[in-house]
Scaffold this motif. Structure first.
Motif, PDB file in Angstrom:
ATOM      1  N   GLU A 127       0.018  10.913   5.798  1.00  0.00           N
ATOM      2  CA  GLU A 127      -0.301   9.490   5.596  1.00  0.00           C
ATOM      3  C   GLU A 127       0.959   8.686   5.271  1.00  0.00           C
ATOM      4  O   GLU A 127       1.186   7.609   5.836  1.00  0.00           O
ATOM      5  CB  GLU A 127      -1.323   9.360   4.467  1.00  0.00           C
ATOM      6  N   PHE A 148      -6.742  -6.727  -4.260  1.00  0.00           N
ATOM      7  CA  PHE A 148      -5.621  -6.220  -3.451  1.00  0.00           C
ATOM      8  C   PHE A 148      -5.653  -6.843  -2.051  1.00  0.00           C
ATOM      9  O   PHE A 148      -4.639  -7.317  -1.539  1.00  0.00           O
ATOM     10  CB  PHE A 148      -5.728  -4.691  -3.363  1.00  0.00           C
ATOM     11  N   LEU A 162      -1.868  13.475   2.125  1.00  0.00           N
ATOM     12  CA  LEU A 162      -0.989  12.347   1.796  1.00  0.00           C
ATOM     13  C   LEU A 162       0.382  12.420   2.464  1.00  0.00           C
ATOM     14  O   LEU A 162       0.997  11.380   2.729  1.00  0.00           O
ATOM     15  CB  LEU A 162      -0.844  12.207   0.277  1.00  0.00           C
ATOM     16  N   GLU A 189      -9.815  -3.471  -5.731  1.00  0.00           N
ATOM     17  CA  GLU A 189      -9.749  -3.404  -4.265  1.00  0.00           C
ATOM     18  C   GLU A 189      -9.852  -4.803  -3.645  1.00  0.00           C
ATOM     19  O   GLU A 189      -9.088  -5.146  -2.745  1.00  0.00           O
ATOM     20  CB  GLU A 189     -10.867  -2.511  -3.712  1.00  0.00           C
ATOM     21  N   PHE A 200      -0.417   6.902  -6.095  1.00  0.00           N
ATOM     22  CA  PHE A 200      -1.693   7.612  -5.998  1.00  0.00           C
ATOM     23  C   PHE A 200      -1.465   9.123  -5.884  1.00  0.00           C
ATOM     24  O   PHE A 200      -2.223   9.916  -6.459  1.00  0.00           O
ATOM     25  CB  PHE A 200      -2.427   7.079  -4.761  1.00  0.00           C
ATOM     26  N   PHE A 242     -11.878  12.692   7.011  1.00  0.00           N
ATOM     27  CA  PHE A 242     -11.821  11.855   5.811  1.00  0.00           C
ATOM     28  C   PHE A 242     -13.239  11.594   5.297  1.00  0.00           C
ATOM     29  O   PHE A 242     -13.475  11.603   4.078  1.00  0.00           O
ATOM     30  CB  PHE A 242     -11.067  10.546   6.082  1.00  0.00           C
ATOM     31  N   PHE A 251       1.360   1.873  -3.451  1.00  0.00           N
ATOM     32  CA  PHE A 251       0.093   2.354  -4.002  1.00  0.00           C
ATOM     33  C   PHE A 251      -0.083   3.844  -3.699  1.00  0.00           C
ATOM     34  O   PHE A 251      -0.406   4.638  -4.591  1.00  0.00           O
ATOM     35  CB  PHE A 251      -1.078   1.554  -3.409  1.00  0.00           C
ATOM     36  N   VAL A 252       0.121   4.227  -2.444  1.00  0.00           N
ATOM     37  CA  VAL A 252      -0.156   5.620  -2.045  1.00  0.00           C
ATOM     38  C   VAL A 252       0.824   6.585  -2.718  1.00  0.00           C
ATOM     39  O   VAL A 252       0.444   7.686  -3.118  1.00  0.00           O
ATOM     40  CB  VAL A 252      -0.140   5.769  -0.497  1.00  0.00           C
ATOM     41  N   VAL A 289     -12.083   4.721  -5.090  1.00  0.00           N
ATOM     42  CA  VAL A 289     -10.880   4.354  -4.323  1.00  0.00           C
ATOM     43  C   VAL A 289     -11.022   4.813  -2.868  1.00  0.00           C
ATOM     44  O   VAL A 289     -10.780   4.044  -1.927  1.00  0.00           O
ATOM     45  CB  VAL A 289      -9.618   4.995  -4.954  1.00  0.00           C
ATOM     46  N   GLU A 290     -11.438   6.060  -2.690  1.00  0.00           N
ATOM     47  CA  GLU A 290     -11.474   6.620  -1.330  1.00  0.00           C
ATOM     48  C   GLU A 290     -12.665   6.093  -0.528  1.00  0.00           C
ATOM     49  O   GLU A 290     -12.549   5.828   0.659  1.00  0.00           O
ATOM     50  CB  GLU A 290     -11.515   8.153  -1.404  1.00  0.00           C
ATOM     51  N   TRP A 302      -8.236   6.811   7.803  1.00  0.00           N
ATOM     52  CA  TRP A 302      -9.271   6.631   6.761  1.00  0.00           C
ATOM     53  C   TRP A 302     -10.695   6.630   7.294  1.00  0.00           C
ATOM     54  O   TRP A 302     -11.621   6.432   6.499  1.00  0.00           O
ATOM     55  CB  TRP A 302      -9.017   5.350   5.968  1.00  0.00           C
ATOM     56  N   TYR A 348     -11.919   2.655   0.870  1.00  0.00           N
ATOM     57  CA  TYR A 348     -11.090   2.670   2.081  1.00  0.00           C
ATOM     58  C   TYR A 348     -11.839   3.266   3.260  1.00  0.00           C
ATOM     59  O   TYR A 348     -11.694   2.791   4.382  1.00  0.00           O
ATOM     60  CB  TYR A 348      -9.737   3.367   1.823  1.00  0.00           C
ATOM     61  N   ASP A 381       0.813  -1.202   0.000  1.00  0.00           N
ATOM     62  CA  ASP A 381       0.000   0.000   0.000  1.00  0.00           C
ATOM     63  C   ASP A 381       0.856   1.266   0.000  1.00  0.00           C
ATOM     64  O   ASP A 381       0.430   2.299  -0.496  1.00  0.00           O
ATOM     65  CB  ASP A 381      -0.982   0.002   1.190  1.00  0.00           C
TER      66      ASP A 381
HETATM   67  C1  MP5 Z   1      -6.595   3.447  -0.738  1.00  0.00           C
HETATM   68  C2  MP5 Z   1      -5.364   2.869  -0.388  1.00  0.00           C
HETATM   69  C3  MP5 Z   1      -7.006   4.799  -0.229  1.00  0.00           C
HETATM   70  N1  MP5 Z   1      -4.495   3.489   0.438  1.00  0.00           N
HETATM   71  N2  MP5 Z   1      -5.027   1.642  -0.866  1.00  0.00           N
HETATM   72  C4  MP5 Z   1      -5.868   0.990  -1.688  1.00  0.00           C
HETATM   73  C5  MP5 Z   1      -5.463  -0.329  -2.224  1.00  0.00           C
HETATM   74  N3  MP5 Z   1      -7.040   1.532  -2.026  1.00  0.00           N
HETATM   75  C6  MP5 Z   1      -7.404   2.735  -1.564  1.00  0.00           C
HETATM   76  O1  MP5 Z   1      -6.256   5.801  -0.866  1.00  0.00           O
HETATM   77  P1  MP5 Z   1      -5.481   6.928   0.022  1.00  0.00           P
HETATM   78  O2  MP5 Z   1      -4.684   7.692  -0.954  1.00  0.00           O
HETATM   79  O3  MP5 Z   1      -4.604   6.180   0.976  1.00  0.00           O
HETATM   80  O4  MP5 Z   1      -6.540   7.713   0.725  1.00  0.00           O
END
Ligand code: MP5
Length: 203
Positions: free
Chosen positions: A82, A197, A79, A194, A52, A163, A48-49, A130-131, A158, A134, A45
């Motif tokens: 985070e 993952f 971010l 998702e 992202f 958030f 990923f972030v 995506v958001e 999250w 989470y 992740d």
């Molecule tokens: C998010 C994440 C949320 N961290 N990982 C995955 C697989 N999906 C969604 O995105 P963020 O940027 O952390 O808020």
């Protein structure tokens, strides 16, 4: 048009439930997730972030107006703390954040960038999905876990009221759009990514 997000969520109700019912989510809540599984998620992740973050900058560049740019700027600002949360947890847990990401992760993050090329309505739909995924997953952990959880920082990240407000603002941006088949497909793809993952890190 609040019906846009309502229609997306209704059409995907079963997939949404699979996210909430995923063993990764329930075991995180129960405190029974193996350390190696959480650590695998942490490293995947983090990649990923970081991807992202660049994707969000790219999407901001095609945002149609100040209202949208302002919402996305709020997401970008969140971010930095985070990523610091990931780095601190990795240092404490002995996780190598430079590990090679999975092909699934590379596919998911590549898809984020590709979705921007489809234009703003698809791009904002992807970001919302995506958001929201989470938010709902971690809010579920928040509501079903004990006070002694080791995951408090991630739960707060999250599922905080801030958030939640951000996800509502994203929903507001999606609801300015009329639903198209491309938006429906994009939303569905994100949910499949998702679930895959969580499956990947739990395997
Ligand atoms: C998010 C994440 C949320 N961290 N990982 C995955 C697989 N999906 C969604 O995105 P963020 O940027 O952390 O808020």
């Amino acid at each position: 048009m609040p019906e846009t997000t309502r229609a997306l969520l209704t059409a995907q109700a079963a997939a949404w439930q699979r996210i909430l019912d995923h063993p990764f989510v329930s075991r995180t809540s129960a405190g029974s997730l193996p350390k190696a599984t959480f650590d695998r998620w942490l490293a995947e992740d983090y990649f990923f972030v970081r991807s992202f973050q660049r994707y969000l900058e790219t999407l901001s560049a095609v945002a149609p107006d100040d209202e949208a740019r302002k919402v996305l700027a709020g997401g970008l600002a969140a971010l930095a703390p985070e990523l610091a949360l990931f780095e601190q947890a990795a240092a404490e847990r002995g996780v190598d954040l430079t590990a090679e990401p999975s092909l699934l992760n590379l596919g998911y993050t590549s898809y984020l960038f590709t979705s921007v090329e489809e234009g703003w309505p698809v791009g904002i739909t992807v970001l919302y999905a995506v958001e929201k995924a989470y938010y709902d997953a971690w809010a579920s952990v928040r509501d079903t876990t004990g006070a002694d959880t080791q995951y408090a920082g991630f739960i707060a990240n999250w599922s905080s009221p801030e958030f939640a407000a951000y996800v509502d603002q994203l929903a507001g941006l999606v609801d300015r759009e009329t639903l198209t088949p491309a938006m429906t497909l994009a939303f569905d793809r994100v949910l499949r990514f998702e679930i895959a993952f969580w499956d990947l890190v739990s395997a």
